[in-house]
Design an enzyme around this catalytic site. Structure first.
Site, PDB file in Angstrom:
ATOM      1  N   LYS A  11       0.827  -1.217   0.000  1.00 14.29           N
ATOM      2  CA  LYS A  11       0.000   0.000   0.000  1.00 14.29           C
ATOM      3  C   LYS A  11       0.862   1.268   0.000  1.00 14.29           C
ATOM      4  O   LYS A  11       2.078   1.217   0.235  1.00 14.29           O
ATOM      5  CB  LYS A  11      -0.943  -0.043   1.205  1.00 14.29           C
ATOM      6  CG  LYS A  11      -1.953  -1.190   1.136  1.00 14.29           C
ATOM      7  CD  LYS A  11      -2.955  -1.113   2.279  1.00 14.29           C
ATOM      8  CE  LYS A  11      -3.967  -2.239   2.195  1.00 14.29           C
ATOM      9  NZ  LYS A  11      -5.012  -2.109   3.248  1.00 14.29           N
ATOM     10  N   TYR A  51     -12.229  -2.214  -4.111  1.00  9.56           N
ATOM     11  CA  TYR A  51     -12.767  -2.353  -2.755  1.00  9.56           C
ATOM     12  C   TYR A  51     -14.297  -2.251  -2.734  1.00  9.56           C
ATOM     13  O   TYR A  51     -14.873  -1.931  -1.689  1.00  9.56           O
ATOM     14  CB  TYR A  51     -12.154  -1.296  -1.834  1.00  9.56           C
ATOM     15  CG  TYR A  51     -10.771  -1.668  -1.320  1.00  9.56           C
ATOM     16  CD1 TYR A  51     -10.577  -2.791  -0.526  1.00  9.56           C
ATOM     17  CD2 TYR A  51      -9.662  -0.876  -1.596  1.00  9.56           C
ATOM     18  CE1 TYR A  51      -9.315  -3.130  -0.033  1.00  9.56           C
ATOM     19  CE2 TYR A  51      -8.394  -1.199  -1.108  1.00  9.56           C
ATOM     20  CZ  TYR A  51      -8.245  -2.330  -0.327  1.00  9.56           C
ATOM     21  OH  TYR A  51      -7.003  -2.656   0.168  1.00  9.56           O
ATOM     22  N   ASN A 114      -2.106   0.144   6.660  1.00 12.48           N
ATOM     23  CA  ASN A 114      -1.622  -1.117   7.241  1.00 12.48           C
ATOM     24  C   ASN A 114      -0.714  -1.892   6.286  1.00 12.48           C
ATOM     25  O   ASN A 114      -0.591  -3.113   6.364  1.00 12.48           O
ATOM     26  CB  ASN A 114      -2.783  -1.962   7.769  1.00 12.48           C
ATOM     27  CG  ASN A 114      -3.711  -2.452   6.675  1.00 12.48           C
ATOM     28  OD1 ASN A 114      -3.592  -2.049   5.520  1.00 12.48           O
ATOM     29  ND2 ASN A 114      -4.643  -3.313   7.033  1.00 12.48           N
ATOM     30  N   HIS A 117      -2.265  -5.532   1.572  1.00 15.34           N
ATOM     31  CA  HIS A 117      -3.558  -6.200   1.399  1.00 15.34           C
ATOM     32  C   HIS A 117      -3.277  -7.600   0.898  1.00 15.34           C
ATOM     33  O   HIS A 117      -2.358  -7.797   0.089  1.00 15.34           O
ATOM     34  CB  HIS A 117      -4.425  -5.472   0.364  1.00 15.34           C
ATOM     35  CG  HIS A 117      -5.602  -6.299  -0.091  1.00 15.34           C
ATOM     36  ND1 HIS A 117      -6.770  -6.383   0.630  1.00 15.34           N
ATOM     37  CD2 HIS A 117      -5.756  -7.131  -1.160  1.00 15.34           C
ATOM     38  CE1 HIS A 117      -7.599  -7.218   0.004  1.00 15.34           C
ATOM     39  NE2 HIS A 117      -7.003  -7.674  -1.078  1.00 15.34           N
ATOM     40  N   GLU A 128      -9.458 -11.049  -7.685  1.00 13.18           N
ATOM     41  CA  GLU A 128      -8.537  -9.925  -7.461  1.00 13.18           C
ATOM     42  C   GLU A 128      -7.316 -10.008  -8.390  1.00 13.18           C
ATOM     43  O   GLU A 128      -6.832  -8.979  -8.861  1.00 13.18           O
ATOM     44  CB  GLU A 128      -8.105  -9.893  -5.988  1.00 13.18           C
ATOM     45  CG  GLU A 128      -9.270  -9.541  -5.060  1.00 13.18           C
ATOM     46  CD  GLU A 128      -8.853  -9.437  -3.598  1.00 13.18           C
ATOM     47  OE1 GLU A 128      -7.686  -9.718  -3.266  1.00 13.18           O
ATOM     48  OE2 GLU A 128      -9.724  -9.061  -2.784  1.00 13.18           O
TER      49      GLU A 128
END
Ligand code: CMP
Length: 140
Positions: A11, A51, A114, A117, A128
């Protein structure tokens, strides 16, 4: 357990702090192979689509804003039970709950920033992976 593939995203908080190599080293040390990888700047529309399952959640708008705040590295990880293996390497979504030694325990800044993913099931992994990669880009 069978060889699987899972979708991983490093990320914007991770790319901003130049952590790509350190995080990839954890995947490789655990036996996962990076069989596809590219660095992208997501658009708002792409982040919203990826998302989409979280569209009704209170954190959705902030999540999308964060995911377009800088480059991401999207990758396909391959290995024995790769979906579960990657989730173990990442640690809990909230770094406050992540086990010592996991990516999120070591690197995550917050539940939003965080660092990584990972797909949560083999079914979602297939969806995905297809979102970001053509078959010809994945070399096992
Ligand atoms: P990820 O695995 O990418 O899936 C959805 C993301 O939403 C999640 O990691 C978190 O980074 C982010 N998020 C932000 N706030 C929350 C929250 N309260 N609960 C769960 N996920 C959250």
């Amino acid at each position: 357990m069978a060889t699987e593939r899972t979708l991983s995203i490093l990320k914007p908080d991770a790319t901003r702090r130049n952590l790509t190599g350190k995080i990839n080293a954890k995947f490789e040390a655990a036996g996962l192979r990076i069989v596809a990888q590219k660095r992208l700047q997501l658009s708002v529309a792409q982040a919203e689509a990826f998302y989409g399952v979280h569209r009704e959640r209170g954190f959705f708008r902030d999540l999308v804003t964060f995911m377009v705040s800088g480059p991401v590295v999207v990758q396909v990880l391959e290995g024995e039970g790769a979906v579960a293996a990657n989730r173990e390497i990442m640690g809990a979504t909230n770094p406050a709950n992540a086990a010592p030694g996991t990516v999120r325990a070591e690197f995550a800044e917050s539940i939003e920033a965080n660092s990584v993913h990972g797909s949560d099931s083999a079914e979602n992994a297939a969806v995905e992976i297809a979102f970001f990669f053509a078959g010809i880009e994945i070399v096992g």
